[in-house]
Design a protein around this motif. Sequence first.
Motif, PDB file in Angstrom:
ATOM      1  N   SER A  22      31.070  32.376  48.469  1.00 10.73           N
ATOM      2  CA  SER A  22      31.035  32.035  47.057  1.00 10.73           C
ATOM      3  C   SER A  22      29.599  32.050  46.538  1.00 10.73           C
ATOM      4  O   SER A  22      28.680  31.547  47.201  1.00 10.73           O
ATOM      5  N   ASP A  23      29.386  32.593  45.355  1.00 11.79           N
ATOM      6  CA  ASP A  23      28.068  32.589  44.727  1.00 11.79           C
ATOM      7  C   ASP A  23      27.755  31.250  44.069  1.00 11.79           C
ATOM      8  O   ASP A  23      26.618  31.007  43.663  1.00 11.79           O
ATOM      9  N   THR A  24      28.752  30.386  43.959  1.00 15.04           N
ATOM     10  CA  THR A  24      28.540  29.064  43.387  1.00 15.04           C
ATOM     11  C   THR A  24      27.557  28.301  44.253  1.00 15.04           C
ATOM     12  O   THR A  24      27.656  28.318  45.474  1.00 15.04           O
ATOM     13  N   LYS A  25      26.595  27.643  43.620  1.00 19.11           N
ATOM     14  CA  LYS A  25      25.604  26.854  44.359  1.00 19.11           C
ATOM     15  C   LYS A  25      26.093  25.421  44.468  1.00 19.11           C
ATOM     16  O   LYS A  25      26.517  24.823  43.483  1.00 19.11           O
ATOM     17  N   TYR A  26      26.053  24.892  45.686  1.00 17.02           N
ATOM     18  CA  TYR A  26      26.426  23.507  45.945  1.00 17.02           C
ATOM     19  C   TYR A  26      25.196  22.773  46.445  1.00 17.02           C
ATOM     20  O   TYR A  26      24.286  23.377  47.016  1.00 17.02           O
ATOM     21  N   GLU A  27      25.186  21.465  46.281  1.00 15.13           N
ATOM     22  CA  GLU A  27      24.003  20.693  46.657  1.00 15.13           C
ATOM     23  C   GLU A  27      23.675  20.791  48.140  1.00 15.13           C
ATOM     24  O   GLU A  27      22.508  20.743  48.526  1.00 15.13           O
TER      25      GLU A  27
END
Length: 162
Positions: A137-142
Amino acid sequence: MEASAQDPTSASSASSEWVAIATEVELQEIGRKTALVSNRKITVFYRDRRFYAMDFHCYHAGGPLDVGNIEDINGISCIVCPWHKYKISLETGEGFYQSIDLKNPRRAPCWKSKGIKQRTHSVEVREGMVYVRLSTSDTKYESDYYYSKDYQQRMNFVKGVP
């Protein structure tokens, strides 16, 4: 590519490949296992006859999730970070906290979502082996911070490595 269940540091692959972590029986017996997959430290958990995988470092302050307790929060299995007691859904990486109603302090606290904070990864069982595929996923998570160039540079600075 298959990683040795005895030597998790040998696990490496492109993030779209499945990597063998351990046997199904081994994980059922020990409940969790940490491995290095494409230079990303992950922990695989076994809970309620299901396998889950997520980043090893807690999104909040980098705590080692592999030694945290697992609790049910409103029917959701969550790992509890041993450092600051942050609760994270094993399935989704969603963080939870207890909310207090300041207008009615006698009201019992209730669980609220912080949203997804921890990167989770895909797990599959084939022929008695547990495999993990890193999230693409390209979504950034902490929790991604602990695998960033910035974090690596900070750690090298602390260790005195130029």
